[in-house]
Design a protein around this motif. Structure first.
Motif, PDB file in Angstrom:
ATOM      1  N   ASP A  79       0.835  -1.205   0.000  1.00 14.60           N
ATOM      2  CA  ASP A  79       0.000   0.000   0.000  1.00 14.60           C
ATOM      3  C   ASP A  79       0.869   1.253   0.000  1.00 14.60           C
ATOM      4  OD1 ASP A  79      -2.648   1.479   0.459  1.00 14.60           O
ATOM      5  OD2 ASP A  79      -1.455   2.118   2.186  1.00 14.60           O
ATOM      6  N   LEU A  80       1.865   1.274   0.863  1.00  7.33           N
ATOM      7  CA  LEU A  80       2.759   2.430   0.922  1.00  7.33           C
ATOM      8  C   LEU A  80       3.417   2.686  -0.427  1.00  7.33           C
ATOM      9  CD1 LEU A  80       4.557   1.796   4.348  1.00  7.33           C
ATOM     10  CD2 LEU A  80       2.892   3.601   3.856  1.00  7.33           C
ATOM     11  N   LEU A  81       3.992   1.658  -1.005  1.00  7.81           N
ATOM     12  CA  LEU A  81       4.774   1.838  -2.224  1.00  7.81           C
ATOM     13  C   LEU A  81       3.925   2.179  -3.439  1.00  7.81           C
ATOM     14  CD1 LEU A  81       7.409  -0.958  -1.691  1.00  7.81           C
ATOM     15  CD2 LEU A  81       7.660   1.500  -1.340  1.00  7.81           C
ATOM     16  N   VAL A  82       2.831   1.458  -3.619  1.00 11.71           N
ATOM     17  CA  VAL A  82       1.954   1.733  -4.767  1.00 11.71           C
ATOM     18  C   VAL A  82       1.443   3.168  -4.698  1.00 11.71           C
ATOM     19  CG1 VAL A  82      -0.314   1.168  -5.753  1.00 11.71           C
ATOM     20  CG2 VAL A  82       1.298  -0.662  -5.181  1.00 11.71           C
ATOM     21  N   ASN A  83       1.074   3.607  -3.511  1.00  9.91           N
ATOM     22  CA  ASN A  83       0.491   4.941  -3.375  1.00  9.91           C
ATOM     23  C   ASN A  83       1.525   6.060  -3.336  1.00  9.91           C
ATOM     24  OD1 ASN A  83      -2.478   4.701  -3.387  1.00  9.91           O
ATOM     25  ND2 ASN A  83      -1.979   3.146  -1.860  1.00  9.91           N
ATOM     26  N   ILE A  84       2.727   5.770  -2.906  1.00  8.00           N
ATOM     27  CA  ILE A  84       3.788   6.778  -3.000  1.00  8.00           C
ATOM     28  C   ILE A  84       4.064   7.068  -4.468  1.00  8.00           C
ATOM     29  CG2 ILE A  84       6.274   7.148  -2.679  1.00  8.00           C
ATOM     30  CD1 ILE A  84       5.875   5.844   0.116  1.00  8.00           C
ATOM     31  N   GLU A  85       4.132   6.025  -5.264  1.00  5.94           N
ATOM     32  CA  GLU A  85       4.345   6.245  -6.703  1.00  5.94           C
ATOM     33  C   GLU A  85       3.144   6.981  -7.312  1.00  5.94           C
ATOM     34  OE1 GLU A  85       5.948   3.719 -10.459  1.00  5.94           O
ATOM     35  OE2 GLU A  85       4.283   2.797  -9.354  1.00  5.94           O
ATOM     36  N   LYS A  86       1.943   6.539  -6.980  1.00  2.00           N
ATOM     37  CA  LYS A  86       0.719   7.116  -7.543  1.00  2.00           C
ATOM     38  C   LYS A  86       0.553   8.588  -7.167  1.00  2.00           C
ATOM     39  CE  LYS A  86      -4.297   6.456  -7.377  1.00  2.00           C
ATOM     40  NZ  LYS A  86      -5.367   5.610  -6.817  1.00  2.00           N
ATOM     41  N   HIS A  87       0.862   8.937  -5.926  1.00  2.00           N
ATOM     42  CA  HIS A  87       0.618  10.290  -5.404  1.00  2.00           C
ATOM     43  C   HIS A  87       1.897  11.107  -5.238  1.00  2.00           C
ATOM     44  CE1 HIS A  87      -3.548   9.285  -4.531  1.00  2.00           C
ATOM     45  NE2 HIS A  87      -3.144   8.189  -3.936  1.00  2.00           N
ATOM     46  N   CYS A  88       2.983  10.693  -5.845  1.00  2.00           N
ATOM     47  CA  CYS A  88       4.283  11.315  -5.591  1.00  2.00           C
ATOM     48  C   CYS A  88       4.271  12.830  -5.786  1.00  2.00           C
ATOM     49  CB  CYS A  88       5.359  10.669  -6.455  1.00  2.00           C
ATOM     50  SG  CYS A  88       7.022  11.200  -5.999  1.00  2.00           S
ATOM     51  N   LYS A  89       3.701  13.304  -6.874  1.00  2.00           N
ATOM     52  CA  LYS A  89       3.687  14.744  -7.121  1.00  2.00           C
ATOM     53  C   LYS A  89       2.885  15.472  -6.039  1.00  2.00           C
ATOM     54  CE  LYS A  89       2.575  18.433 -10.392  1.00  2.00           C
ATOM     55  NZ  LYS A  89       2.637  19.375  -9.304  1.00  2.00           N
ATOM     56  N   ASP A  90       1.728  14.938  -5.687  1.00  2.00           N
ATOM     57  CA  ASP A  90       0.911  15.561  -4.641  1.00  2.00           C
ATOM     58  C   ASP A  90       1.621  15.527  -3.287  1.00  2.00           C
ATOM     59  OD1 ASP A  90      -1.130  16.100  -6.470  1.00  2.00           O
ATOM     60  OD2 ASP A  90      -2.161  14.208  -6.036  1.00  2.00           O
ATOM     61  N   LEU A  91       2.309  14.430  -2.986  1.00  2.00           N
ATOM     62  CA  LEU A  91       3.059  14.336  -1.730  1.00  2.00           C
ATOM     63  C   LEU A  91       4.181  15.366  -1.707  1.00  2.00           C
ATOM     64  CD1 LEU A  91       3.293  10.448  -1.400  1.00  2.00           C
ATOM     65  CD2 LEU A  91       1.714  11.989  -0.193  1.00  2.00           C
ATOM     66  N   ASP A  92       4.914  15.461  -2.816  1.00  2.00           N
ATOM     67  CA  ASP A  92       5.994  16.448  -2.898  1.00  2.00           C
ATOM     68  C   ASP A  92       5.444  17.871  -2.767  1.00  2.00           C
ATOM     69  OD1 ASP A  92       7.745  14.345  -3.221  1.00  2.00           O
ATOM     70  OD2 ASP A  92       8.209  14.786  -5.321  1.00  2.00           O
ATOM     71  N   ASP A 107      18.329  15.043   0.845  1.00  2.00           N
ATOM     72  CA  ASP A 107      19.016  13.760   0.826  1.00  2.00           C
ATOM     73  C   ASP A 107      18.025  12.654   0.446  1.00  2.00           C
ATOM     74  OD1 ASP A 107      21.425  12.019   1.960  1.00  2.00           O
ATOM     75  OD2 ASP A 107      19.560  11.190   2.775  1.00  2.00           O
ATOM     76  N   PRO A 108      18.419  11.714  -0.408  1.00  2.00           N
ATOM     77  CA  PRO A 108      17.477  10.680  -0.871  1.00  2.00           C
ATOM     78  C   PRO A 108      16.830   9.858   0.239  1.00  2.00           C
ATOM     79  CG  PRO A 108      19.477  10.618  -2.187  1.00  2.00           C
ATOM     80  CD  PRO A 108      19.717  11.603  -1.081  1.00  2.00           C
ATOM     81  N   ILE A 109      17.549   9.593   1.313  1.00  2.00           N
ATOM     82  CA  ILE A 109      16.952   8.854   2.432  1.00  2.00           C
ATOM     83  C   ILE A 109      15.874   9.706   3.096  1.00  2.00           C
ATOM     84  CG2 ILE A 109      17.349   7.836   4.722  1.00  2.00           C
ATOM     85  CD1 ILE A 109      18.557   6.180   2.500  1.00  2.00           C
ATOM     86  N   GLU A 110      16.215  10.940   3.429  1.00  2.00           N
ATOM     87  CA  GLU A 110      15.238  11.813   4.065  1.00  2.00           C
ATOM     88  C   GLU A 110      14.053  12.079   3.132  1.00  2.00           C
ATOM     89  OE1 GLU A 110      18.681  12.743   4.580  1.00  2.00           O
ATOM     90  OE2 GLU A 110      18.614  11.895   6.590  1.00  2.00           O
ATOM     91  N   ARG A 111      14.314  12.208   1.838  1.00  2.00           N
ATOM     92  CA  ARG A 111      13.221  12.422   0.867  1.00  2.00           C
ATOM     93  C   ARG A 111      12.271  11.220   0.875  1.00  2.00           C
ATOM     94  NH1 ARG A 111      14.998  12.096  -4.766  1.00  2.00           N
ATOM     95  NH2 ARG A 111      16.800  13.087  -3.834  1.00  2.00           N
ATOM     96  N   ALA A 112      12.830  10.022   0.900  1.00  4.07           N
ATOM     97  CA  ALA A 112      12.004   8.814   0.942  1.00  4.07           C
ATOM     98  C   ALA A 112      11.181   8.763   2.227  1.00  4.07           C
ATOM     99  CB  ALA A 112      12.877   7.569   0.805  1.00  4.07           C
ATOM    100  N   VAL A 113      11.813   9.086   3.354  1.00  6.33           N
ATOM    101  CA  VAL A 113      11.095   9.088   4.635  1.00  6.33           C
ATOM    102  C   VAL A 113       9.988  10.145   4.619  1.00  6.33           C
ATOM    103  CG1 VAL A 113      11.289   9.539   7.117  1.00  6.33           C
ATOM    104  CG2 VAL A 113      13.038   8.195   5.959  1.00  6.33           C
ATOM    105  N   LEU A 114      10.278  11.324   4.087  1.00  3.80           N
ATOM    106  CA  LEU A 114       9.274  12.382   4.018  1.00  3.80           C
ATOM    107  C   LEU A 114       8.092  11.966   3.148  1.00  3.80           C
ATOM    108  CD1 LEU A 114      11.574  15.518   3.752  1.00  3.80           C
ATOM    109  CD2 LEU A 114      10.108  14.876   5.695  1.00  3.80           C
ATOM    110  N   ARG A 115       8.364  11.304   2.033  1.00  2.61           N
ATOM    111  CA  ARG A 115       7.265  10.842   1.175  1.00  2.61           C
ATOM    112  C   ARG A 115       6.428   9.780   1.881  1.00  2.61           C
ATOM    113  NH1 ARG A 115      10.758  10.782  -4.482  1.00  2.61           N
ATOM    114  NH2 ARG A 115      10.176  12.907  -5.104  1.00  2.61           N
ATOM    115  N   LEU A 116       7.083   8.853   2.564  1.00  2.00           N
ATOM    116  CA  LEU A 116       6.355   7.839   3.335  1.00  2.00           C
ATOM    117  C   LEU A 116       5.488   8.501   4.412  1.00  2.00           C
ATOM    118  CD1 LEU A 116       9.187   5.210   3.837  1.00  2.00           C
ATOM    119  CD2 LEU A 116       6.976   4.724   2.819  1.00  2.00           C
ATOM    120  N   GLY A 117       6.104   9.404   5.171  1.00  2.00           N
ATOM    121  CA  GLY A 117       5.368  10.077   6.240  1.00  2.00           C
ATOM    122  C   GLY A 117       4.236  10.925   5.712  1.00  2.00           C
ATOM    123  N   ALA A 118       4.472  11.639   4.623  1.00  2.00           N
ATOM    124  CA  ALA A 118       3.417  12.471   4.036  1.00  2.00           C
ATOM    125  C   ALA A 118       2.256  11.613   3.556  1.00  2.00           C
ATOM    126  CB  ALA A 118       3.980  13.305   2.882  1.00  2.00           C
TER     127      ALA A 118
END
Length: 170
Positions: A79-92, A107-118
């Motif tokens: 769920d996390l991964l499918v929706n991070i890809e689907k909503h990436c622009k909105d999350l950013d 930083d790519p790690i922090e960016r990934a964590v921020l996208r997950l958290g968002a």
């Protein structure tokens, strides 16, 4: 990504805030330790997706095959991964006003964590915002730069205040 040694936060601690008050009654029946492992694997997979340019489905399949997914909440991971890809622009777009630089410069790690958290803050209202932020901090401590967790905490706290206002004020 290599994990750093870190004091573990057990599932019972994740169900309480810093004052011992119960948070996340909506999480009853959820294996919090398995969900926490799913977030760590999702961070690793999101990082791989960001740096490789591979489609998320390929990353998910690779992780399901290679990682110790039997001890993680596989449905939550997907769920996390499918929706991070689907909503990436909105999350950013949701994260960006709370950053001191362009999202691509984080930083790519922090960016990934921020996208997950968002994603969790905006779309997974069943997960208390305090749990989202705590998990993001602990995951960043484990995989990120030395003080990356303070940056992640500040950004996600501001986002939580914005998108979970009623819950945030409690």
């Amino acid at each position: 990504l290599e994990e750093r040694p870190l004091a573990r936060v057990d599932a019972e601690q994740l169900g309480h805030d810093g004052d011992g008050e119960r948070v996340g009654e909506a999480l009853e029946g959820v294996d919090l330790a398995a969900r926490s492992r799913a977030r760590r694997r999702a961070l690793q997979a999101t990082y791989a997706w960001q740096v490789s340019g591979t489609g998320m489905r390929g990353i998910i399949d690779q992780f399901k095959h290679e990682q110790e997914m039997e001890i993680a909440d596989l449905d939550y991971f997907e769920d996390l991964l499918v929706n991070i890809e689907k909503h990436c622009k909105d999350l950013d777009d949701a994260i960006s006003p709370h950053l001191d630089r362009a999202i691509e410069s984080v930083d790519p790690i922090e960016r990934a964590v921020l996208r997950l958290g968002a994603y969790e803050l905006i779309h997974r209202l069943d997960v208390p915002y305090r749990v989202v932020i705590n998990e993001a901090i602990e995951t960043t401590k484990r995989f990120g730069a030395d003080f990356g967790h303070t940056y992640v905490n500040g950004v996600l706290d501001k986002l939580a205040k914005q998108v979970r206002g009623a819950e945030y004020r409690r």
